[in-house]
Scaffold this active site. Structure first.
Site, PDB file in Angstrom:
ATOM      1  N   ASP A   8       0.868  -1.171   0.000  1.00  0.00           N
ATOM      2  CA  ASP A   8       0.000   0.000   0.000  1.00  0.00           C
ATOM      3  C   ASP A   8       0.914   1.233   0.000  1.00  0.00           C
ATOM      4  OD1 ASP A   8       0.893   0.222   2.618  1.00  0.00           O
ATOM      5  OD2 ASP A   8      -1.095   0.142   3.545  1.00  0.00           O
ATOM      6  N   GLY A  66       2.379  -0.592   6.315  1.00  0.00           N
ATOM      7  CA  GLY A  66       3.052   0.149   7.374  1.00  0.00           C
ATOM      8  C   GLY A  66       3.666  -0.782   8.409  1.00  0.00           C
ATOM      9  N   GLY A  70      -1.707  -5.864   8.609  1.00  0.00           N
ATOM     10  CA  GLY A  70      -2.927  -5.930   7.789  1.00  0.00           C
ATOM     11  C   GLY A  70      -2.736  -6.854   6.594  1.00  0.00           C
ATOM     12  N   HIS A 133       8.010 -31.572   9.147  1.00  0.00           N
ATOM     13  CA  HIS A 133       7.248 -30.336   8.925  1.00  0.00           C
ATOM     14  C   HIS A 133       6.148 -30.515   7.890  1.00  0.00           C
ATOM     15  CE1 HIS A 133      10.188 -28.496  11.458  1.00  0.00           C
ATOM     16  NE2 HIS A 133      11.156 -28.882  10.651  1.00  0.00           N
TER      17      HIS A 133
HETATM   18  C1  RB5 Z   1      -1.847   2.533   6.637  1.00  0.00           C
HETATM   19  O1  RB5 Z   1      -1.881   3.712   7.359  1.00  0.00           O
HETATM   20  C2  RB5 Z   1      -1.616   1.357   7.574  1.00  0.00           C
HETATM   21  O2  RB5 Z   1      -2.701   1.176   8.405  1.00  0.00           O
HETATM   22  C3  RB5 Z   1      -1.321   0.105   6.797  1.00  0.00           C
HETATM   23  O3  RB5 Z   1      -0.233   0.320   5.962  1.00  0.00           O
HETATM   24  C4  RB5 Z   1      -0.952  -1.125   7.599  1.00  0.00           C
HETATM   25  O4  RB5 Z   1       0.051  -0.855   8.529  1.00  0.00           O
HETATM   26  C5  RB5 Z   1      -2.050  -1.920   8.143  1.00  0.00           C
HETATM   27  O5  RB5 Z   1      -1.845  -3.009   8.710  1.00  0.00           O
END
Ligand code: RB5
Length: 147
Positions: A8, A66, A70, A133
Site C-alpha cells: 500500500d 506500514g 494488515g 514439517h
Molecule cells: C496505513 O496507514 C496502515 O494502516 C497500513 O499500511 C498497515 O500498517 C495496516 O496493517
C-alpha cells in the site's frame, strides 16, 4: 523464482527496495502496485498477491504495508496461502524451512530498507525442509478445508 510483490502507500519505498534487491539476484519480480503515494487499501493488494500465489502464477509473494500486519491478516484468509510477518532474517528462514510460507509480509514502519532487503533475500533463498514439517503443514490445509 517467480515473485509477485505489492504494497500500500505506507509500504511503497520498502517494496521498491526489496523488488530491486530480488531482481538483482536474478528473480522475475512483478510489481502489482501500488505505484504512488496516494492512499489505498491494503486488503486489495494483499488479495491480488494471494490469488496469484494460490493459483500457481508465482512461487513467492511479498507484501509490504506500514506494519505488515494488515497484509498478513488478509493474505492468510486465502486458501493455500501461508503468509509470515517477519521482522528478522531468522524468522524469514524459519518461515520457509519449517512452515513452507509462500508469502512474506513486512512493515516499512518497522524495518529499515537494509534489513527489509536482507529479510526478503533470506526468505526467498531458503527451501522448505519437509520431513516432520510436511505433516504439520498438511494440517494447516486440513484446517482450511473445515471452512
Ligand atoms: C496505513 O496507514 C496502515 O494502516 C497500513 O499500511 C498497515 O500498517 C495496516 O496493517
Amino acid at each position: 523464482m517467480r515473485i509477485v510483490i505489492a504494497s500500500d502507500h505506507a509500504g511503497l519505498q520498502l517494496k521498491k527496495e526489496v523488488a530491486e534487491g530480488l531482481a538483482a539476484l536474478g528473480h522475475a519480480v512483478e510489481d502489482l502496485g501500488t505505484h504512488d503515494n496516494a492512499s489505498v487499501d491494503y486488503p486489495d493488494f494483499a488479495s491480488e498477491v494471494a490469488r496469484r500465489v494460490a493459483g500457481g502464477g508465482a512461487e513467492i509473494g511479498v507484501l509490504v504495508c506500514g506494519t505488515g500486519i494488515g497484509m498478513s491478516i488478509v493474505a492468510n484468509k486465502h486458501r493455500g496461502v501461508r503468509a509470515a510477518l517477519c521482522t528478522t532474517e531468522f524468522e524469514a528462514r524459519m518461515a520457509r524451512a519449517h512452515n513452507d510460507a509462500n508469502v512474506l509480509c513486512m512493515g516499512e514502519r518497522v524495518v529499515g530498507p537494509g534489513l527489509g532487503r536482507a529479510i526478503a533475500e533470506a526468505f526467498v533463498g531458503t527451501q522448505f525442509e519437509g520431513g516432520r514439517h510436511e505433516r504439520r503443514v498438511k494440517k494447516i490445509a486440513d484446517v482450511e478445508s473445515e471452512r
